[in-house]
Write an enzyme that holds these catalytic residues in place. Structure first.
Site, PDB file in Angstrom:
ATOM      1  N   ARG A  41       0.666  -1.214  -0.049  1.00 52.78           N
ATOM      2  CA  ARG A  41      -0.094  -0.087   0.020  1.00 52.78           C
ATOM      3  C   ARG A  41       0.972   1.218  -0.012  1.00 52.78           C
ATOM      4  NH1 ARG A  41      -5.964   0.554   2.645  1.00 52.78           N
ATOM      5  NH2 ARG A  41      -6.897  -0.503   0.894  1.00 52.78           N
ATOM      6  N   VAL A  89      -6.918   2.952  11.317  1.00 51.11           N
ATOM      7  CA  VAL A  89      -7.115   1.417  10.843  1.00 51.11           C
ATOM      8  C   VAL A  89      -8.360   1.002  10.481  1.00 51.11           C
ATOM      9  CG1 VAL A  89      -4.886   1.174  11.928  1.00 51.11           C
ATOM     10  CG2 VAL A  89      -6.861   0.591  13.258  1.00 51.11           C
ATOM     11  N   ALA A 223     -25.100   8.601  12.836  1.00 47.01           N
ATOM     12  CA  ALA A 223     -25.284   9.351  11.491  1.00 47.01           C
ATOM     13  C   ALA A 223     -25.379   8.203  10.332  1.00 47.01           C
ATOM     14  CB  ALA A 223     -24.123  10.223  11.113  1.00 47.01           C
ATOM     15  N   ALA A 268     -33.958   5.532  -4.676  1.00 40.80           N
ATOM     16  CA  ALA A 268     -34.255   3.869  -4.386  1.00 40.80           C
ATOM     17  C   ALA A 268     -33.114   3.403  -5.304  1.00 40.80           C
ATOM     18  CB  ALA A 268     -35.695   3.632  -4.864  1.00 40.80           C
ATOM     19  N   GLY A 273     -24.537  -0.461  -0.452  1.00 41.45           N
ATOM     20  CA  GLY A 273     -23.273  -1.183  -0.318  1.00 41.45           C
ATOM     21  C   GLY A 273     -22.399  -0.394   0.305  1.00 41.45           C
ATOM     22  N   CYS A 276     -19.020   0.622   5.003  1.00 38.94           N
ATOM     23  CA  CYS A 276     -19.541   1.296   6.424  1.00 38.94           C
ATOM     24  C   CYS A 276     -20.998   0.995   6.934  1.00 38.94           C
ATOM     25  CB  CYS A 276     -19.234   2.909   6.282  1.00 38.94           C
ATOM     26  SG  CYS A 276     -17.604   3.052   6.366  1.00 38.94           S
ATOM     27  N   ARG A 346     -16.398  -3.110  -1.630  1.00 37.39           N
ATOM     28  CA  ARG A 346     -16.734  -3.680  -0.399  1.00 37.39           C
ATOM     29  C   ARG A 346     -18.277  -3.872  -0.208  1.00 37.39           C
ATOM     30  NH1 ARG A 346     -12.531  -0.859   3.718  1.00 37.39           N
ATOM     31  NH2 ARG A 346     -12.959   1.025   2.136  1.00 37.39           N
TER      32      ARG A 346
HETATM   33  P1  NAD Z   1      -8.683   0.401   4.921  1.00 35.68           P
HETATM   34  O1  NAD Z   1      -8.908  -0.939   5.141  1.00 35.68           O
HETATM   35  O2  NAD Z   1      -9.000   0.979   3.473  1.00 35.68           O
HETATM   36  O3  NAD Z   1      -7.528   0.858   5.584  1.00 35.68           O
HETATM   37  C1  NAD Z   1      -6.957   0.650   6.841  1.00 35.68           C
HETATM   38  C2  NAD Z   1      -5.413   0.504   6.618  1.00 35.68           C
HETATM   39  O4  NAD Z   1      -4.979   0.370   8.137  1.00 35.68           O
HETATM   40  C3  NAD Z   1      -4.866  -0.763   5.958  1.00 35.68           C
HETATM   41  O5  NAD Z   1      -4.143  -0.219   5.092  1.00 35.68           O
HETATM   42  C4  NAD Z   1      -4.098  -1.652   6.644  1.00 35.68           C
HETATM   43  O6  NAD Z   1      -3.237  -2.050   6.159  1.00 35.68           O
HETATM   44  C5  NAD Z   1      -3.783  -0.395   7.985  1.00 35.68           C
HETATM   45  N1  NAD Z   1      -3.623  -0.936   9.282  1.00 35.68           N
HETATM   46  C6  NAD Z   1      -4.230  -1.937  10.197  1.00 35.68           C
HETATM   47  N2  NAD Z   1      -3.683  -2.232  11.266  1.00 35.68           N
HETATM   48  C7  NAD Z   1      -2.493  -1.545  11.368  1.00 35.68           C
HETATM   49  C8  NAD Z   1      -1.616  -1.238  12.169  1.00 35.68           C
HETATM   50  N3  NAD Z   1      -1.628  -1.976  13.397  1.00 35.68           N
HETATM   51  N4  NAD Z   1      -0.262  -0.566  11.806  1.00 35.68           N
HETATM   52  C9  NAD Z   1      -0.431  -0.151  10.616  1.00 35.68           C
HETATM   53  N5  NAD Z   1      -1.307  -0.284   9.932  1.00 35.68           N
HETATM   54  C10 NAD Z   1      -2.553  -0.824   9.971  1.00 35.68           C
HETATM   55  O7  NAD Z   1     -10.011   1.101   6.053  1.00 35.68           O
HETATM   56  P2  NAD Z   1     -10.896   2.367   5.564  1.00 35.68           P
HETATM   57  O8  NAD Z   1     -11.918   2.155   4.625  1.00 35.68           O
HETATM   58  O9  NAD Z   1      -9.582   3.435   5.346  1.00 35.68           O
HETATM   59  O10 NAD Z   1     -11.492   2.568   7.014  1.00 35.68           O
HETATM   60  C11 NAD Z   1     -10.776   2.967   8.187  1.00 35.68           C
HETATM   61  C12 NAD Z   1     -11.757   3.280   9.239  1.00 35.68           C
HETATM   62  O11 NAD Z   1     -12.428   4.433   8.973  1.00 35.68           O
HETATM   63  C13 NAD Z   1     -12.761   2.196   9.610  1.00 35.68           C
HETATM   64  O12 NAD Z   1     -13.030   2.005  10.941  1.00 35.68           O
HETATM   65  C14 NAD Z   1     -14.026   2.989   8.946  1.00 35.68           C
HETATM   66  O13 NAD Z   1     -15.247   2.275   9.440  1.00 35.68           O
HETATM   67  C15 NAD Z   1     -13.880   4.373   8.844  1.00 35.68           C
HETATM   68  N6  NAD Z   1     -14.473   5.004   7.942  1.00 35.68           N
HETATM   69  C16 NAD Z   1     -14.274   4.557   6.546  1.00 35.68           C
HETATM   70  C17 NAD Z   1     -14.950   5.415   5.763  1.00 35.68           C
HETATM   71  C18 NAD Z   1     -15.081   5.093   4.192  1.00 35.68           C
HETATM   72  O14 NAD Z   1     -15.745   5.588   3.360  1.00 35.68           O
HETATM   73  N7  NAD Z   1     -14.294   4.107   3.831  1.00 35.68           N
HETATM   74  C19 NAD Z   1     -15.652   6.584   6.034  1.00 35.68           C
HETATM   75  C20 NAD Z   1     -15.579   6.997   7.307  1.00 35.68           C
HETATM   76  C21 NAD Z   1     -15.037   6.280   8.291  1.00 35.68           C
HETATM   77  C1  UDX Z   2     -21.104   6.517   4.002  1.00 38.99           C
HETATM   78  C2  UDX Z   2     -21.646   7.735   4.665  1.00 38.99           C
HETATM   79  O1  UDX Z   2     -22.260   8.582   3.514  1.00 38.99           O
HETATM   80  C3  UDX Z   2     -20.038   8.699   5.024  1.00 38.99           C
HETATM   81  O2  UDX Z   2     -20.749   9.704   5.649  1.00 38.99           O
HETATM   82  C4  UDX Z   2     -19.586   7.903   6.117  1.00 38.99           C
HETATM   83  O3  UDX Z   2     -18.345   8.441   6.431  1.00 38.99           O
HETATM   84  C5  UDX Z   2     -19.242   6.335   5.456  1.00 38.99           C
HETATM   85  O4  UDX Z   2     -20.208   5.665   4.731  1.00 38.99           O
HETATM   86  P1  UDX Z   2     -20.117   5.724   1.538  1.00 38.99           P
HETATM   87  O5  UDX Z   2     -20.385   4.495   1.924  1.00 38.99           O
HETATM   88  O6  UDX Z   2     -18.746   5.928   1.182  1.00 38.99           O
HETATM   89  O7  UDX Z   2     -20.320   6.797   2.933  1.00 38.99           O
HETATM   90  O8  UDX Z   2     -21.093   6.046   0.483  1.00 38.99           O
HETATM   91  P2  UDX Z   2     -22.507   6.771   0.330  1.00 38.99           P
HETATM   92  O9  UDX Z   2     -22.637   7.941  -0.609  1.00 38.99           O
HETATM   93  O10 UDX Z   2     -23.165   7.112   1.746  1.00 38.99           O
HETATM   94  O11 UDX Z   2     -23.511   5.567  -0.321  1.00 38.99           O
HETATM   95  C6  UDX Z   2     -23.625   4.058   0.330  1.00 38.99           C
HETATM   96  C7  UDX Z   2     -24.533   3.483  -0.353  1.00 38.99           C
HETATM   97  O12 UDX Z   2     -25.596   3.770  -0.629  1.00 38.99           O
HETATM   98  C8  UDX Z   2     -23.948   3.148  -1.892  1.00 38.99           C
HETATM   99  O13 UDX Z   2     -24.096   1.834  -2.442  1.00 38.99           O
HETATM  100  C9  UDX Z   2     -24.903   4.311  -2.672  1.00 38.99           C
HETATM  101  O14 UDX Z   2     -25.093   3.732  -3.871  1.00 38.99           O
HETATM  102  C10 UDX Z   2     -26.234   4.067  -1.683  1.00 38.99           C
HETATM  103  N1  UDX Z   2     -27.429   5.121  -1.874  1.00 38.99           N
HETATM  104  C11 UDX Z   2     -26.898   6.265  -1.414  1.00 38.99           C
HETATM  105  C12 UDX Z   2     -28.570   4.797  -2.263  1.00 38.99           C
HETATM  106  O15 UDX Z   2     -28.803   3.702  -2.730  1.00 38.99           O
HETATM  107  N2  UDX Z   2     -29.438   5.667  -2.354  1.00 38.99           N
HETATM  108  C13 UDX Z   2     -29.171   7.071  -1.967  1.00 38.99           C
HETATM  109  O16 UDX Z   2     -30.013   7.985  -1.986  1.00 38.99           O
HETATM  110  C14 UDX Z   2     -27.841   7.173  -1.299  1.00 38.99           C
END
Ligand code: NAD
Ligand code: UDX
Length: 481
Positions: A41, A89, A223, A268, A273, A276, A346
């Site tokens: 990464r 993480v 949220a 709708a 997906g 989160c 995911r």
């Molecule tokens: P991700 O899997 O993309 O990234 C996590 C990274 O952390 C990985 O690259 C992994 O190798 C690294 N990691 C894990 N344990 C470690 C350690 N001990 N030391 C060093 N590196 C380590 O995950 P993400 O999508 O970035 O999500 C991270 C967090 O943020 C989650 O709790 C998620 O729920 C939250 N979150 C995600 C989103 C989103 O849209 N993806 C939005 C808001 C909040």
């Molecule tokens: C979500 C939250 O929006 C964000 O605030 C949080 O930090 C992480 O989780 P994300 O999952 O990245 O973000 O995308 P989002 O735009 O919320 O969409 C989630 C899913 O809902 C997608 O599959 C999207 O297509 C679907 N969706 C969204 C619908 O089916 N209808 C809608 O009106 C909006």
């Protein structure tokens, strides 16, 4: 008073990478280092091809990388040098043991906390940015204080991230709010002020909200639960629309003009997906069960149940329309990412639709503008999706463009709302398909009248499109899910 010059972020994923790139971009006086245990990464973050696709991300990273933004595998140095450390993480749903399938797995959080305790030589502000169950900050604080070195002090803050994928940079540059939770002691307030100062480089003070740690942790789960609940609510309406002749887009418009409801997030679809929504709602369900609140747990569990139902319902509709069999039929799937403008798959609805169609023995031909071939194959071959990985090899092909996917297919299924799907040459697609040629619009994005004029049989979510298709819808709606 705490001054911050160096920031370290543990976890270079979808959240750590973009959020720290924006901090570095907006705070040229700070040095930001993003560390990860995955050498692959980090190498990607340091290359021309970043590990994630996100609009505007390339520009922001290129502007700061090597100046005040660094990506490194040296977790220890990152921790040692920084005054403020973000924990970003992953916190996936547990797949084993207590709370399996619901609770968040906190092992990565704990290992990051232990690492900090091991190597820190001076005081740190530790910021939990990952999404966690309520009271996780307390666990982090306990791990840190049980292993503390003389002269070192820790303050643990909660600073949940609200960015959505596909719009991450825009969301980070212009957040609705930044939420910071902390201990209400003098030291806690000082630490909160230090983090507020970082954000004030570009976020107006009025948009930075501070509160106690537990409120902040719970607000993030709340949220996501409210947002997911809106989608399940409109999807539940879509089922009623299909039985009655109401149109779900019209219903969404009508209720969305009520300023108390608001127009956003009422589209709708084949189901939500992403990494989160499901994870965080399940996390809250588990929390409620542990708190002995079974009625509250059941309420939120239903948000997930409707989402499962919607994906299944849509796929059943495909099979029923195709004369109740798809065995050995070719079906083109357009879109594999969980939403447009991301390469992330995911929990994508497309995985579930593909899974159900594969179980029926269909040949599926998949096109997505951003998701790489090996990722699609991995997603479909994993144990949660199939117990027959060899079937995937036989039945799935990945196509470099939508026209190839459509060739010789009985049906075209839209799973992701990519803009480009609205402007395809549907006459060309129609000519390449077997007849009758079906389109199933799982995202309500196409011009259905135009497609029907071309000769397609069109089915979509939450509306009946023509009289002779009504029967199909009726049969389905009366069947058991
Ligand atoms: P991700 O899997 O993309 O990234 C996590 C990274 O952390 C990985 O690259 C992994 O190798 C690294 N990691 C894990 N344990 C470690 C350690 N001990 N030391 C060093 N590196 C380590 O995950 P993400 O999508 O970035 O999500 C991270 C967090 O943020 C989650 O709790 C998620 O729920 C939250 N979150 C995600 C989103 C989103 O849209 N993806 C939005 C808001 C909040
Ligand atoms: C979500 C939250 O929006 C964000 O605030 C949080 O930090 C992480 O989780 P994300 O999952 O990245 O973000 O995308 P989002 O735009 O919320 O969409 C989630 C899913 O809902 C997608 O599959 C999207 O297509 C679907 N969706 C969204 C619908 O089916 N209808 C809608 O009106 C909006």
């Amino acid at each position: 008073n705490m001054t911050v010059n160096k920031i370290c972020c543990i976890g270079a994923g979808y959240v750590g990478g973009p959020s720290c790139a924006v901090i570095a971009h907006k705070c040229p006086n700070l040095q930001v280092t993003v560390v990860d245990q995955s050498a692959e990464r980090i190498a990607q973050w340091n290359s021309d091809k970043l590990p994630i696709f996100e609009p505007q991300l390339d520009e922001v990273v290129k502007a700061c990388r090597g100046h005040n933004l660094f990506f490194s595998t040296d977790v220890e140095k990152g921790i040692r040098d920084a005054e403020l450390i973000f924990i970003c993480v992953n916190t996936p749903t547990k797949t084993f043991g207590w709370g399996k399938g619901r609770a968040a797995d906190l092992k990565y959080i704990e290992s990051a906390a232990r690492r900090i305790a091991e190597v820190a030589q001076n005081s740190k502000i530790v910021v939990e940015k990952s999404t966690v169950p309520v009271k996780a900050a307390e666990s982090i604080a306990n791990i840190l204080s049980a292993n503390v070195k003389p002269g070192v002090k820790y303050q643990v803050l909660s600073n949940p991230e609200f960015l959505a994928e596909g719009t991450a940079i825009a969301d980070l540059l212009n957040p609705d709010r930044v939420l910071i939770g902390g201990d209400q002691s003098i030291e806690g307030l000082e630490a909160m002020e230090a983090l507020c100062w970082v954000y004030r480089h570009w976020v107006p003070s009025g948009n930075i909200i501070t509160m106690n740690t537990w409120s902040s942790e719970l607000s993030k789960l709340a949220a996501n639960a409210f947002l997911a609940q809106r989608i399940s609510s409109i999807n539940a309406m879509s089922a009623i629309c299909e039985c009655t002749g109401a149109d779900v887009d019209e219903v969404a418009h009508a209720i969305g003009t009520d300023s108390r409801i608001g127009p956003k997030f009422l589209k709708a679809s084949v189901g939500f997906g992403g990494s989160c929504f499901q994870k965080d709602v399940l996390n809250m369900v588990y929390l409620c069960e542990c708190l002995n609140l079974p009625e509250v747990a059941a309420y939120w569990q239903q948000v997930i149940a409707i989402n499962d139902y919607q994906r299944m319902r849509f796929t059943k509709r495909i099979v029923e329309s195709l004369f109740n069999t798809v065995t050995n039929k070719r079906i083109a799937i357009l879109g594999f990412a969980f939403k447009k403008d991301t390469g992330d798959t995911r929990e994508s609805a497309a995985i579930y639709v593909s899974k159900y169609l594969l179980e029926e023995g269909a040949h599926i031909r998949i096109y997505d503008p951003k998701v790489p071939e090996d990722q699609i194959i991995n997603d479909l071959t994993c144990v949660e999706v199939t117990d027959q990985p060899e079937k995937v090899k036989q039945l799935v092909s990945i196509c470099p463009d939508p026209y190839l996917a459509a060739e010789g297919s009985h049906a075209l299924v839209i799973c992701t709302e990519w803009d480009e799907f609205q402007s395809l040459d549907y006459q060309r697609i129609y000519n390449k398909m077997l007849k009758p040629a079906f389109i199933f619009d799982g995202r309500l994005i196409l011009n259905h009248q135009k497609l029907m004029d071309l000769g397609f049989k069109v089915e979509t979510i939450g509306k009946r499109l023509s009289r002779d298709q009504t029967k199909v819808v009726r049969t389905f709606a009366n069947g058991t899910p």
